[in-house]
Design a protein around this motif. Sequence first.
Motif, PDB file in Angstrom:
ATOM      1  N   MET A   1      36.273  42.968  -2.719  1.00  0.00           N
ATOM      2  CA  MET A   1      35.789  41.716  -2.138  1.00  0.00           C
ATOM      3  C   MET A   1      35.964  40.573  -3.136  1.00  0.00           C
ATOM      4  O   MET A   1      36.090  39.421  -2.759  1.00  0.00           O
ATOM      5  CB  MET A   1      34.296  41.817  -1.793  1.00  0.00           C
ATOM      6  CG  MET A   1      33.972  42.775  -0.683  1.00  0.00           C
ATOM      7  SD  MET A   1      34.570  42.140   0.888  1.00  0.00           S
ATOM      8  CE  MET A   1      35.661  43.465   1.349  1.00  0.00           C
ATOM      9  N   GLY A   2      35.919  40.903  -4.393  1.00  0.00           N
ATOM     10  CA  GLY A   2      36.032  39.873  -5.419  1.00  0.00           C
ATOM     11  C   GLY A   2      37.015  40.298  -6.493  1.00  0.00           C
ATOM     12  O   GLY A   2      37.397  41.473  -6.583  1.00  0.00           O
TER      13      GLY A   2
ATOM     14  N   CYS B   1      24.996  43.493  -7.834  1.00  0.00           N
ATOM     15  CA  CYS B   1      25.629  42.975  -6.626  1.00  0.00           C
ATOM     16  C   CYS B   1      25.383  43.932  -5.463  1.00  0.00           C
ATOM     17  O   CYS B   1      25.628  45.134  -5.582  1.00  0.00           O
ATOM     18  CB  CYS B   1      27.134  42.795  -6.846  1.00  0.00           C
ATOM     19  SG  CYS B   1      28.013  42.369  -5.339  1.00  0.00           S
TER      20      CYS B   1
ATOM     21  N   CYS C   1      36.654  40.634  -9.669  1.00  0.00           N
ATOM     22  CA  CYS C   1      36.184  41.525 -10.739  1.00  0.00           C
ATOM     23  C   CYS C   1      36.386  42.991 -10.382  1.00  0.00           C
ATOM     24  O   CYS C   1      36.239  43.868 -11.227  1.00  0.00           O
ATOM     25  CB  CYS C   1      34.700  41.318 -11.024  1.00  0.00           C
ATOM     26  SG  CYS C   1      34.239  39.629 -11.255  1.00  0.00           S
ATOM     27  N   MET C   2      36.640  43.277  -9.108  1.00  0.00           N
ATOM     28  CA  MET C   2      36.867  44.650  -8.682  1.00  0.00           C
ATOM     29  C   MET C   2      38.361  44.971  -8.632  1.00  0.00           C
ATOM     30  O   MET C   2      38.750  46.132  -8.525  1.00  0.00           O
ATOM     31  CB  MET C   2      36.225  44.863  -7.304  1.00  0.00           C
ATOM     32  CG  MET C   2      36.143  46.284  -6.829  1.00  0.00           C
ATOM     33  SD  MET C   2      35.261  47.384  -7.957  1.00  0.00           S
ATOM     34  CE  MET C   2      33.655  47.538  -7.151  1.00  0.00           C
TER      35      MET C   2
ATOM     36  N   CYS D   1      33.435  44.873 -12.659  1.00  0.00           N
ATOM     37  CA  CYS D   1      33.069  45.704 -11.503  1.00  0.00           C
ATOM     38  C   CYS D   1      33.954  46.941 -11.427  1.00  0.00           C
ATOM     39  O   CYS D   1      33.472  48.045 -11.168  1.00  0.00           O
ATOM     40  CB  CYS D   1      33.169  44.904 -10.206  1.00  0.00           C
ATOM     41  SG  CYS D   1      32.008  43.530 -10.160  1.00  0.00           S
TER      42      CYS D   1
ATOM     43  N   CYS E   1      29.373  38.030  -3.122  1.00  0.00           N
ATOM     44  CA  CYS E   1      30.074  38.468  -4.332  1.00  0.00           C
ATOM     45  C   CYS E   1      29.476  37.765  -5.544  1.00  0.00           C
ATOM     46  O   CYS E   1      29.345  36.554  -5.583  1.00  0.00           O
ATOM     47  CB  CYS E   1      31.563  38.154  -4.220  1.00  0.00           C
ATOM     48  SG  CYS E   1      32.475  38.426  -5.752  1.00  0.00           S
ATOM     49  N   GLU E   2      29.103  38.554  -6.537  1.00  0.00           N
ATOM     50  CA  GLU E   2      28.431  38.007  -7.723  1.00  0.00           C
ATOM     51  C   GLU E   2      29.376  37.773  -8.894  1.00  0.00           C
ATOM     52  O   GLU E   2      28.928  37.566 -10.019  1.00  0.00           O
ATOM     53  CB  GLU E   2      27.305  38.955  -8.170  1.00  0.00           C
ATOM     54  CG  GLU E   2      26.216  39.181  -7.137  1.00  0.00           C
ATOM     55  CD  GLU E   2      25.195  38.052  -7.121  1.00  0.00           C
ATOM     56  OE1 GLU E   2      25.420  37.023  -7.801  1.00  0.00           O
ATOM     57  OE2 GLU E   2      24.183  38.215  -6.421  1.00  0.00           O
ATOM     58  N   CYS E   3      30.679  37.836  -8.632  1.00  0.00           N
ATOM     59  CA  CYS E   3      31.640  37.639  -9.729  1.00  0.00           C
ATOM     60  C   CYS E   3      31.305  36.433 -10.622  1.00  0.00           C
ATOM     61  O   CYS E   3      31.340  36.559 -11.845  1.00  0.00           O
ATOM     62  CB  CYS E   3      33.062  37.471  -9.205  1.00  0.00           C
ATOM     63  SG  CYS E   3      33.910  39.003  -8.855  1.00  0.00           S
TER      64      CYS E   3
ATOM     65  N   ILE F   1      28.604  37.393 -12.958  1.00  0.00           N
ATOM     66  CA  ILE F   1      29.041  38.498 -13.814  1.00  0.00           C
ATOM     67  C   ILE F   1      29.962  37.975 -14.907  1.00  0.00           C
ATOM     68  O   ILE F   1      29.870  38.378 -16.062  1.00  0.00           O
ATOM     69  CB  ILE F   1      29.723  39.586 -12.958  1.00  0.00           C
ATOM     70  CG1 ILE F   1      28.677  40.279 -12.087  1.00  0.00           C
ATOM     71  CG2 ILE F   1      30.459  40.598 -13.829  1.00  0.00           C
ATOM     72  CD1 ILE F   1      29.241  41.141 -10.994  1.00  0.00           C
TER      73      ILE F   1
ATOM     74  N   LEU G   1      27.007  44.274  -2.803  1.00  0.00           N
ATOM     75  CA  LEU G   1      28.229  44.812  -2.204  1.00  0.00           C
ATOM     76  C   LEU G   1      28.868  45.895  -3.074  1.00  0.00           C
ATOM     77  O   LEU G   1      29.750  46.615  -2.615  1.00  0.00           O
ATOM     78  CB  LEU G   1      29.251  43.685  -1.975  1.00  0.00           C
ATOM     79  CG  LEU G   1      28.766  42.466  -1.207  1.00  0.00           C
ATOM     80  CD1 LEU G   1      29.900  41.456  -1.044  1.00  0.00           C
ATOM     81  CD2 LEU G   1      28.230  42.865   0.163  1.00  0.00           C
ATOM     82  N   PHE G   2      28.391  45.998  -4.314  1.00  0.00           N
ATOM     83  CA  PHE G   2      29.030  46.918  -5.277  1.00  0.00           C
ATOM     84  C   PHE G   2      29.015  48.356  -4.788  1.00  0.00           C
ATOM     85  O   PHE G   2      27.958  48.920  -4.501  1.00  0.00           O
ATOM     86  CB  PHE G   2      28.329  46.839  -6.642  1.00  0.00           C
ATOM     87  CG  PHE G   2      28.878  47.811  -7.662  1.00  0.00           C
ATOM     88  CD1 PHE G   2      30.067  47.544  -8.320  1.00  0.00           C
ATOM     89  CD2 PHE G   2      28.208  49.002  -7.942  1.00  0.00           C
ATOM     90  CE1 PHE G   2      30.581  48.447  -9.260  1.00  0.00           C
ATOM     91  CE2 PHE G   2      28.721  49.897  -8.883  1.00  0.00           C
ATOM     92  CZ  PHE G   2      29.911  49.617  -9.531  1.00  0.00           C
TER      93      PHE G   2
ATOM     94  N   CYS H   1      32.294  46.828  -1.346  1.00  0.00           N
ATOM     95  CA  CYS H   1      33.326  46.452  -2.315  1.00  0.00           C
ATOM     96  C   CYS H   1      33.687  47.629  -3.221  1.00  0.00           C
ATOM     97  O   CYS H   1      32.845  48.132  -3.957  1.00  0.00           O
ATOM     98  CB  CYS H   1      32.825  45.279  -3.147  1.00  0.00           C
ATOM     99  SG  CYS H   1      34.014  44.705  -4.351  1.00  0.00           S
TER     100      CYS H   1
HETATM  101  S1  SF4 Z   1      33.809  42.086  -7.089  1.00  0.00           S
HETATM  102 FE1  SF4 Z   1      32.683  43.267  -5.564  1.00  0.00          FE
HETATM  103  S2  SF4 Z   1      31.081  44.366  -6.685  1.00  0.00           S
HETATM  104 FE2  SF4 Z   1      31.880  42.752  -8.013  1.00  0.00          FE
HETATM  105  S3  SF4 Z   1      30.506  41.045  -7.688  1.00  0.00           S
HETATM  106 FE3  SF4 Z   1      32.218  40.724  -6.280  1.00  0.00          FE
HETATM  107  S4  SF4 Z   1      31.589  41.741  -4.383  1.00  0.00           S
HETATM  108 FE4  SF4 Z   1      30.179  42.444  -5.978  1.00  0.00          FE
END
Ligand code: SF4
Lengths: 78, 393
Positions: B351-352, B338, B354-355, B362, B323-325, B328, B340-341, B345
């Motif tokens: 997953m994080g 990311c 920001c989603m 996200c 997760c790159e939150c 980001i 997983l985007f 996710c």
């Molecule tokens: S929230 Fe989901 S899409 Fe955003 S950085 Fe985390 S894993 Fe990736």
Amino acid sequence: MCLALPAKILAIDETSDMATVALGDVKKDVSLALIEDAQVDDFVLIHVGYALNKISREEAERTLQIFAEAGLVEEPAR
Amino acid sequence: MKYIDEFRQRELAQKLANAINKAVEPERQYNLMEFCGGHTHAIFRYGVQDLMPPNVKFVHGPGCPVCVLPIGRIDNAIALLEEHDVILCTYGDMLRVPASGRKSLLKVKAAGGDVRMVYSTQDALKIAHDNPERQVVFFAIGFETTTPPTAVAIKQAQAQGLKNFSVFCNHVLTPAAIQNILESPEVRDMGTVSIDGFFGPSHVSSIIGSRPYEFFAEEFQRPVVIAGFEPLDVMQSALMLIRQLNEGRHEVENEYTRVVTRDGNAKAQALVAEVFELRRAFEWRGLGLVPYSALQIKQPFAEFDAEKRFDVPTIRASDVKGCECPSILRGVKKPTDCKLFGTVCTPENPMGSCMVSSEGACAAYWSYGRFRRPADAQPEPAARQDSAQESAA
Ligand code: SF4
């Protein structure tokens, strides 16, 4: 989360410091604990059940005027 | 709705877009950070990016309280439910944020935890009144906008002599976070993210005023425009930032004059100052420990502090792998960077953080921008046409 919406005050209950407001067609009871001298017909900004601030009619008009004149005039720097 | 529809008018959007196109200097790059997730949401929802010339870029910042709360604090809230059997009252946004061990408040609720979603601190107080035999904890999160309502609730609890109500305080401060971003090595030395100016969060400023930003506009020589949340507000604010940059100015200007003044809401500020004091440091997801960036409950109100009433340890939990939150939130990466985007996710299965929140970058990319990826750098004329219409909706 910081979403706040403009609403119009319809009625004020001074004992509980609450107001009934109209958010479009929806009516809601909100607390007036954070603002001073709210009046019926004032527009206020509503956030998590509280009025955060009054909305200034004059300033809203001025801002719309600035949009309408976009590119023609300098906006006041403040 | 009054004060909303007028600020979404399509013809005015076109005028502002023309003015911006005229104002930009073609050889110059304008990287403008919108600190606040509310702006991120508006920019995507109304396609504001597509109305900008290619050299004006929005950099998304960390201004989403759900997104910046570290996992450890959600683990703490879950422990209050599981170990202390409290009723936990929370704003809806927190329910689905992933915590450690694949848990979330929603999953704990499904397993029998007494989690109640509230709209207002007033609801939490009522739940405490209605359940005198239970301990009721309000999971308080949010920036300066959301802090005063918590202060009101604590004062009311004290006045009413409520013995079973306390607040798990996670309120954070905006100016400290912006300063932290500007001081981060990525921005200062490596030049990987350059931020030329800021959109100031206007609902925060409806409380604190525009004055707190004056220090760092001067210190870091970056212009700040306090910007309303409707699409026309964002565009006008972009124009004001561009003009400041062209003229070499770095001042605090206020676009949202219909609500924000230089001094803000004195009554709300006094309430906050009475109930809360600064924490020495607080962990932010993405930013790490940020000095004096959060609030805690003052001694005279200590009995309403859940961290004092219960045993709340400091937990350093790690984010979900991949997760790159964190990047980001600092504006270093985009959601589409990311892996997983959109695959692993999604908003249904985040997953994080920001989603989760609709204000997270996200979630905004997923809902409004995911088909726009190739056009990100150079919007095609057709796409610009579409979004001009959208912004009138
Ligand atoms: S929230 Fe989901 S899409 Fe955003 S950085 Fe985390 S894993 Fe990736």
